[in-house]
Design a protein around this motif. Structure first.
Motif, mmCIF file in Angstrom:
data_model
loop_
_atom_site.group_PDB
_atom_site.id
_atom_site.type_symbol
_atom_site.label_atom_id
_atom_site.label_comp_id
_atom_site.label_asym_id
_atom_site.label_seq_id
_atom_site.Cartn_x
_atom_site.Cartn_y
_atom_site.Cartn_z
ATOM 1 N N LEU A 1 33.431 13.668 -17.277
ATOM 2 C CA LEU A 1 32.256 13.018 -16.507
ATOM 3 C C LEU A 1 30.757 12.992 -17.099
ATOM 4 C CD1 LEU A 1 31.525 11.937 -13.597
ATOM 5 C CD2 LEU A 1 30.948 14.590 -13.054
ATOM 6 N N GLU A 2 30.656 13.862 -18.127
ATOM 7 C CA GLU A 2 29.457 13.845 -18.888
ATOM 8 C C GLU A 2 29.449 12.618 -19.905
ATOM 9 O OE1 GLU A 2 31.797 16.343 -18.439
ATOM 10 O OE2 GLU A 2 30.428 18.294 -17.601
ATOM 11 N N GLN A 3 30.623 12.178 -20.391
ATOM 12 C CA GLN A 3 30.618 11.109 -21.400
ATOM 13 C C GLN A 3 30.433 9.905 -20.618
ATOM 14 O OE1 GLN A 3 34.413 12.608 -23.273
ATOM 15 N NE2 GLN A 3 33.928 11.561 -24.942
ATOM 16 N N LEU A 4 31.072 9.759 -19.381
ATOM 17 C CA LEU A 4 30.974 8.507 -18.611
ATOM 18 C C LEU A 4 29.648 8.402 -18.286
ATOM 19 C CD1 LEU A 4 34.309 9.365 -16.204
ATOM 20 C CD2 LEU A 4 33.969 7.348 -18.069
ATOM 21 N N ARG A 5 28.733 9.317 -17.920
ATOM 22 C CA ARG A 5 27.406 9.226 -17.582
ATOM 23 C C ARG A 5 26.405 8.753 -18.493
ATOM 24 N NH1 ARG A 5 27.105 14.243 -13.186
ATOM 25 N NH2 ARG A 5 27.682 13.123 -11.304
ATOM 26 N N ALA B 1 33.046 -3.085 -17.631
ATOM 27 C CA ALA B 1 32.879 -3.698 -18.988
ATOM 28 C C ALA B 1 32.086 -2.631 -19.974
ATOM 29 C CB ALA B 1 32.038 -5.054 -19.106
ATOM 30 N N ALA B 2 31.283 -2.009 -19.582
ATOM 31 C CA ALA B 2 30.378 -1.139 -20.310
ATOM 32 C C ALA B 2 31.416 0.054 -20.783
ATOM 33 C CB ALA B 2 29.179 -0.646 -19.564
ATOM 34 N N LEU B 3 32.164 0.533 -19.619
ATOM 35 C CA LEU B 3 32.995 1.715 -19.957
ATOM 36 C C LEU B 3 34.254 1.153 -20.982
ATOM 37 C CD1 LEU B 3 33.300 3.344 -16.514
ATOM 38 C CD2 LEU B 3 31.954 3.994 -18.250
ATOM 39 N N MET B 4 34.821 -0.060 -20.807
ATOM 40 C CA MET B 4 35.606 -0.427 -21.895
ATOM 41 C C MET B 4 35.095 -0.460 -23.141
ATOM 42 S SD MET B 4 37.208 -3.688 -19.720
ATOM 43 C CE MET B 4 38.067 -3.528 -18.091
ATOM 44 N N ALA B 5 33.936 -1.086 -23.209
ATOM 45 C CA ALA B 5 33.238 -0.999 -24.486
ATOM 46 C C ALA B 5 33.066 0.380 -25.321
ATOM 47 C CB ALA B 5 31.951 -1.854 -24.546
ATOM 48 N N ALA B 6 32.751 1.374 -24.398
ATOM 49 C CA ALA B 6 32.700 2.810 -24.932
ATOM 50 C C ALA B 6 34.014 3.466 -25.035
ATOM 51 C CB ALA B 6 31.608 3.411 -23.862
ATOM 52 N N PHE B 7 34.804 3.235 -24.324
ATOM 53 C CA PHE B 7 36.026 4.334 -24.364
ATOM 54 C C PHE B 7 37.405 3.412 -24.605
ATOM 55 C CE2 PHE B 7 32.606 6.345 -21.523
ATOM 56 C CZ PHE B 7 32.303 7.021 -22.511
ATOM 57 N N TRP B 8 37.509 2.427 -24.886
ATOM 58 C CA TRP B 8 38.934 1.687 -25.205
ATOM 59 C C TRP B 8 38.914 1.403 -26.521
ATOM 60 C CZ3 TRP B 8 40.444 -2.408 -20.917
ATOM 61 C CH2 TRP B 8 41.082 -1.639 -19.759
ATOM 62 N N PRO B 9 39.826 1.585 -27.249
ATOM 63 C CA PRO B 9 41.111 1.986 -26.735
ATOM 64 C C PRO B 9 40.975 3.702 -26.437
ATOM 65 C CG PRO B 9 41.506 1.671 -28.941
ATOM 66 C CD PRO B 9 39.996 1.051 -28.663
ATOM 67 N N GLY B 10 41.584 4.153 -25.313
ATOM 68 C CA GLY B 10 41.109 5.523 -25.195
ATOM 69 C C GLY B 10 41.922 6.096 -23.748
ATOM 70 N N PRO B 11 41.892 7.513 -23.404
ATOM 71 C CA PRO B 11 42.463 8.055 -22.380
ATOM 72 C C PRO B 11 41.703 7.718 -21.100
ATOM 73 C CG PRO B 11 41.486 9.715 -23.508
ATOM 74 C CD PRO B 11 41.056 8.462 -24.213
ATOM 75 N N LEU B 12 41.277 6.602 -20.734
ATOM 76 C CA LEU B 12 40.513 6.037 -19.551
ATOM 77 C C LEU B 12 41.220 5.074 -18.788
ATOM 78 C CD1 LEU B 12 37.890 6.269 -18.013
ATOM 79 C CD2 LEU B 12 36.840 4.190 -19.408
ATOM 80 N N THR B 13 41.257 5.103 -17.507
ATOM 81 C CA THR B 13 42.249 4.074 -16.872
ATOM 82 C C THR B 13 40.899 3.396 -15.871
ATOM 83 O OG1 THR B 13 44.242 4.896 -17.048
ATOM 84 C CG2 THR B 13 43.773 3.693 -15.007
ATOM 85 N N LEU B 14 40.777 2.347 -15.403
ATOM 86 C CA LEU B 14 40.110 1.666 -14.737
ATOM 87 C C LEU B 14 40.843 1.141 -13.728
ATOM 88 C CD1 LEU B 14 37.541 0.254 -17.482
ATOM 89 C CD2 LEU B 14 37.335 2.290 -16.258
ATOM 90 N N VAL B 15 40.232 1.263 -12.438
ATOM 91 C CA VAL B 15 40.747 0.784 -11.087
ATOM 92 C C VAL B 15 39.994 -0.573 -10.858
ATOM 93 C CG1 VAL B 15 41.173 0.985 -8.754
ATOM 94 C CG2 VAL B 15 41.982 2.659 -10.417
ATOM 95 N N LEU B 16 40.389 -1.542 -10.794
ATOM 96 C CA LEU B 16 39.757 -2.983 -10.706
ATOM 97 C C LEU B 16 40.397 -3.927 -9.663
ATOM 98 C CD1 LEU B 16 39.277 -3.408 -14.570
ATOM 99 C CD2 LEU B 16 37.346 -3.064 -12.721
ATOM 100 N N PRO B 17 39.847 -4.964 -9.268
ATOM 101 C CA PRO B 17 40.585 -5.796 -8.372
ATOM 102 C C PRO B 17 41.654 -6.613 -9.134
ATOM 103 C CG PRO B 17 38.262 -6.432 -8.359
ATOM 104 C CD PRO B 17 38.554 -5.258 -9.619
ATOM 105 N N ARG B 18 42.877 -6.384 -8.384
ATOM 106 C CA ARG B 18 44.321 -6.942 -8.977
ATOM 107 C C ARG B 18 44.297 -8.181 -8.963
ATOM 108 N NH1 ARG B 18 50.199 -7.151 -6.094
ATOM 109 N NH2 ARG B 18 48.954 -6.786 -4.205
ATOM 110 N N ALA B 19 45.091 -8.739 -10.194
ATOM 111 C CA ALA B 19 45.408 -10.191 -10.262
ATOM 112 C C ALA B 19 46.638 -10.450 -9.807
ATOM 113 C CB ALA B 19 45.609 -10.603 -11.759
ATOM 114 N N ARG B 20 46.829 -11.721 -9.344
ATOM 115 C CA ARG B 20 48.106 -12.289 -8.598
ATOM 116 C C ARG B 20 49.455 -12.005 -9.286
ATOM 117 N NH1 ARG B 20 47.688 -17.254 -4.855
ATOM 118 N NH2 ARG B 20 45.379 -17.001 -4.235
#
Ligand code: TXA
Ligand code: MG
Length: 338
Positions: free
Chosen positions: A217-221, A102-121
């Protein structure tokens, strides 16, 4: 409106068609709504994003996803990224959003970041190659967002190249690989980033970067202190299935060098980097880039241009392995691996 286009190439598959048969034809589109209509009807349409062009299909339509894998010649064990127009679409794609995600989405979306998360049905096995996780991205590109909004459902989209080829950063590159194999390409400007999104697995205690990209990596951190680069254990399974496959490579042999000025002149070679060789006119093709960002933006199109010119070798200057340079070096190393 669909707009007819000039014939750019004659594909061999087209020439093999029986006399009188209608040639399959990829339409160049300017209207995101028209591209969305085709995707909603189960067709495959390429569209621009800030990273590279994507090849879109309805994520929930397993038959369309099957066609997408065939059009690209993609191994079925390599999962697709699902693209959304806004955060309201997230629950149809993922089951759970951990705090770090959620924190990464708030900081970098919309943008060139893909998040791998538990898949919905609602996301079929074909999209995720049977994994229980799914990659999701909200791109930062006005045409991509207009298209995704008009589809009004999640769109699975790998890069719009034939599998193993460099990712397309221009609509013309999409046609060079997929003309006649997909319904349309939504025309936009060349991609501003030029490298595929950063992929971060957010399911564990600390997020792991599976593929470096423009979100560094520096930005994500700065947002989640513990983010780690992926370090494969010897003999361990690749965390991201896509990392097992050869990628990004032109037909020419890619050779990494520290300094283009020290490469002997060669008319059958191309060269790209921050510096110019001593006698650039004695090479087949040379591209000198003002910055690492300009290099990243240019590299895939340069690979394609070298192939089109029939060059045998492409010399690529190394850049410092930090920031965007880490993503560029990742792509260059993969392209050089044979
Ligand atoms: O910038 C991009 O990401 C572009 C644009 C179109 O959005 N898309 C793209 O897709 O590069 P593709 O399919 O070429 O690369 C997707 C990468 C692959 O390395 C794949 O293995 C990884 O993301 N990936 C997708 N889903 C995954 C999952 N559930 N777990 C681990 N890795 C995943
Ligand atoms: Mg790809």
């Amino acid at each position: 409106m669909a707009k007819s286009r000039r014939r750019l190439s004659t594909s061999s598959s087209r020439r093999r068609l029986p006399a009188g048969a209608a040639a399959p034809r990829t339409v160049v589109l300017r209207a995101p709504t028209r591209a969305a209509d085709l995707v909603r009807a189960g067709q495959l349409v390429a569209f621009p994003t800030e990273t590279v062009y994507g090849l879109g299909a309805l994520a929930q339509d397993a038959a369309a996803i099957g066609r997408l894998f065939r059009a690209k010649g993609r191994p079925s064990d390599n999962p697709l990224i699902v693209h959304i127009a806004d955060r309201e679409q997230l629950p149809t794609v993922v089951r759970r959003v951990p705090a770090a995600a959620a924190a990464l989405m708030a900081a970098f979306w919309p943008g060139p970041l893909t998040l791998v998360l538990p898949r919905a049905r609602a996301i079929p096995d074909a999209v995720t190659a049977g994994l229980d996780s799914v990659g999701v991205r909200l791109p930062n590109h006005p045409v991509a967002l207009a298209f995704l909004r008009a589809v009004a459902a999640p769109v699975a989209a790998p890069s719009a190249n034939r599998s193993g080829r460099p990712s397309p950063t221009r609509w013309q590159d999409v046609l060079a690989d997929l003309d006649g194999r997909i319904a349309g390409v939504l025309r936009g400007a060349p991609s501003q980033v030029g490298l595929e999104s950063t992929v971060v697995d957010c399911r564990g205690r600390t997020p792991v970067v599976l593929r470096p990209g423009a979100i560094t990596l520096e930005q994500l951190r700065t947002v989640v202190a513990g983010v780690r680069p992926y370090a494969p254990r010897a003999g361990g399974a690749a965390r991201s299935p896509g990392l097992r496959h050869r990628h990004y490579a032109p037909n020419a042999q890619v050779v990494l060098v520290d300094d283009l000025r020290r490469v002997p002149a060669d008319a059958t070679a191309g060269g790209i980097g921050r510096r110019a060789p001593v006698a650039p006119e004695q090479f087949g093709r040379i591209r000198t880039c003002r910055s690492v960002a300009a290099y990243a933006r240019a590299v895939f199109a340069f690979f394609r241009a070298c192939d089109a010119a029939g060059l045998r070798t492409v010399y690529c200057e190394r850049v410092p392995d930090v920031g965007l340079g880490a993503a560029l070096m990742d792509r260059l190393r993969r392209a050089a691996a044979r």
